[in-house]
Design a protein around this motif. Structure first.
Motif, short mmCIF file in Angstrom:
data_model
loop_
_atom_site.label_atom_id
_atom_site.label_comp_id
_atom_site.label_asym_id
_atom_site.label_seq_id
_atom_site.Cartn_x
_atom_site.Cartn_y
_atom_site.Cartn_z
N VAL A 70 0.84 -1.20 0.00
CA VAL A 70 0.00 0.00 0.00
C VAL A 70 0.88 1.25 0.00
O VAL A 70 0.61 2.23 -0.71
N ALA A 71 1.96 1.20 0.80
CA ALA A 71 2.90 2.31 0.81
C ALA A 71 3.61 2.46 -0.54
O ALA A 71 3.84 3.58 -1.01
N PHE A 72 3.95 1.34 -1.17
CA PHE A 72 4.54 1.40 -2.51
C PHE A 72 3.58 2.10 -3.48
O PHE A 72 4.01 2.89 -4.33
N ALA A 73 2.29 1.78 -3.37
CA ALA A 73 1.30 2.40 -4.26
C ALA A 73 1.24 3.90 -4.03
O ALA A 73 1.17 4.69 -4.98
N GLY A 74 1.27 4.32 -2.75
CA GLY A 74 1.26 5.74 -2.46
C GLY A 74 2.50 6.44 -2.99
O GLY A 74 2.43 7.53 -3.58
N MET A 75 3.65 5.78 -2.82
CA MET A 75 4.90 6.34 -3.32
C MET A 75 4.89 6.39 -4.84
O MET A 75 5.33 7.38 -5.45
N GLY A 76 4.41 5.33 -5.46
CA GLY A 76 4.35 5.29 -6.92
C GLY A 76 3.45 6.38 -7.48
O GLY A 76 3.76 7.00 -8.50
N LEU A 77 2.32 6.64 -6.80
CA LEU A 77 1.40 7.69 -7.25
C LEU A 77 2.07 9.05 -7.20
O LEU A 77 2.00 9.84 -8.15
N LEU A 78 2.74 9.36 -6.07
CA LEU A 78 3.34 10.67 -5.87
C LEU A 78 4.66 10.84 -6.63
O LEU A 78 4.99 11.95 -7.06
N ASN A 79 5.40 9.76 -6.78
CA ASN A 79 6.76 9.86 -7.30
C ASN A 79 6.89 9.46 -8.76
O ASN A 79 7.88 9.79 -9.40
N ASN A 80 5.90 8.74 -9.30
CA ASN A 80 5.95 8.29 -10.70
C ASN A 80 4.72 8.71 -11.48
O ASN A 80 4.83 9.43 -12.48
N VAL A 81 3.55 8.23 -11.05
CA VAL A 81 2.34 8.39 -11.87
C VAL A 81 2.04 9.86 -12.13
O VAL A 81 1.96 10.30 -13.29
N LEU A 82 1.85 10.64 -11.06
CA LEU A 82 1.48 12.05 -11.24
C LEU A 82 2.60 12.86 -11.91
O LEU A 82 2.35 13.52 -12.93
N PRO A 83 3.83 12.84 -11.38
CA PRO A 83 4.85 13.70 -12.00
C PRO A 83 5.24 13.28 -13.41
O PRO A 83 5.43 14.14 -14.27
N PHE A 84 5.35 11.97 -13.66
CA PHE A 84 5.72 11.54 -15.00
C PHE A 84 4.68 11.98 -16.02
O PHE A 84 5.00 12.47 -17.10
N CYS A 85 3.40 11.77 -15.69
CA CYS A 85 2.34 12.16 -16.61
C CYS A 85 2.33 13.67 -16.84
O CYS A 85 2.16 14.14 -17.97
N LEU A 86 2.50 14.44 -15.76
CA LEU A 86 2.50 15.90 -15.89
C LEU A 86 3.67 16.39 -16.72
O LEU A 86 3.53 17.29 -17.56
N ILE A 87 4.86 15.80 -16.51
CA ILE A 87 6.04 16.23 -17.26
C ILE A 87 5.92 15.87 -18.73
O ILE A 87 6.18 16.70 -19.62
N VAL A 88 5.51 14.63 -19.01
CA VAL A 88 5.38 14.21 -20.41
C VAL A 88 4.33 15.04 -21.12
O VAL A 88 4.53 15.51 -22.25
N TRP A 89 3.18 15.27 -20.45
CA TRP A 89 2.15 16.12 -21.07
C TRP A 89 2.67 17.54 -21.23
O TRP A 89 2.44 18.18 -22.27
#
Length: 328
Positions: A75-94
């Motif tokens: 669950v902590a991995f999912a939270g970290m992945g959301l904040l550290n990969n999913v949101l920023p990667f998508c925002l940067i690529v967009w």
């Protein structure tokens, strides 16, 4: 358990690793600039984290490091992945569909500025000092200079792209504070890196399949595939290995210096290979951000201040792993 000693002054090997890390993370903006011309943002991000997850899982197997199985850790991995990969990667690529890769990297260099504020609010041991406040204010002035008056007059997609990259930097700041929990949970750094990209892949894959329908896309060129492979293998998997190695031996304060170097790598690659150009205001803004980071880091100010002959030299305080988990 005794913690390994932190090198206050980095060794030549640590400086070499820091320079390599800046090239790898700066290169991520360049590789994204290549891939985004042919692939949609979500597809790029899911390929980046998915390939990196496979490579890191193989590396863990080779090193004999076992992934944790407890639900609370995942669950902590999912939270970290959301904040550290999913949101920023998508925002940067967009964001890079609207702005140059070099400018995107400059915006990403504001991450420590946001982290100082977030850590002050959310942690008991990272209070805001005068130097850090001055650094944050200088950095924010730099951001304002880069964005320019267009933000007040509805400057269009360019400003929105810059704001998206700033949103990614803010997400990285929250991820840095969130990531401190893995040390308390006893999760090895390499397992943390692997867990977060694996969780990110699980979260992003169904969304990318639903939104981008990749089977309906035109076949990417060889250069696009090479860019995807490079951003996953080099700018994500290998970069994580270097990141956690430097963090373990040189500490978070020294690791922060990489933020000065990433925009330089990204701008040089974007200018020389992609033919991108930056306005003078972007260079001025980057200089102000650099001055702000120097104030936050504090070491240049310490050298400039006179120290009485009888006053003992205080040991440098290495902050907790506030920046743990940051990826550009």
């Amino acid at each position: 358990m005794n913690q390994p000693a932190i090198n206050r002054t980095m060794t030549p090997l640590e400086w070499a690793m820091l320079l390599a890390l800046s090239v790898l993370w700066g290169g991520s903006f360049f590789f994204t600039g290549v891939a985004v011309k042919e692939l949609p943002p979500l597809t790029i991000v899911v390929l980046r984290v998915g390939v990196a997850a496979v490579l890191l899982l193989v590396l863990l197997r080779i090193l004999g490091i076992k992934m944790p199985s407890e639900l609370r850790i995942w669950v902590a991995f999912a939270g970290m992945g959301l904040l550290n990969n999913v949101l920023p990667f998508c925002l940067i690529v967009w964001g890079q569909t609207h702005i140059a890769s070099g400018l995107a990297s400059i915006m990403n260099a504001t991450t420590p500025l946001f982290t100082v504020v977030v850590a002050h609010v959310l942690t008991p041991d990272e209070t805001m000092t005068g130097d850090r406040l001055a650094g944050v204010l200088l950095g924010l002035v730099g951001v304002a200079v880069m964005i320019g008056p267009e933000a007040l007059t509805g400057g269009g997609a360019n400003v929105v792209g810059q704001l998206a990259c700033l949103g990614a930097a803010l997400s990285y700041a929250f991820a840095g504070v969130f990531g401190r929990r893995f040390k308390r949970m006893g999760v090895p750094p390499m397992a943390t890196a692997t867990g977060q990209v694996t969780a990110s892949t699980v979260m992003l894959l169904p969304v990318a399949l639903l939104v981008d329908r990749p089977w309906s896309l035109a076949a990417p060129s060889a250069s696009a595939w090479l860019a995807i492979g490079a951003i996953a293998a080099l700018s994500t998997a290998v970069a994580y290995v270097l990141y956690f190695r430097i963090l373990a031996t040189a500490g978070a304060t020294n690791l922060l210096l990489v933020t000065f170097l990433i925009p330089v790598s990204a701008i040089l690659l974007g200018t020389l290979v992609l033919g991108e150009r930056l306005d003078p205001k972007h260079v001025v803004g980057m200089a102000l951000i650099g001055a702000g980071l120097a104030a936050i880091d504090g070491r240049l100010l310490k050298l400039a201040r006179p120290r009485g002959p009888d006053r003992p030299v205080p040991a440098e305080r290495v902050p907790p792993d506030v920046f743990k988990g940051q990826d550009i």
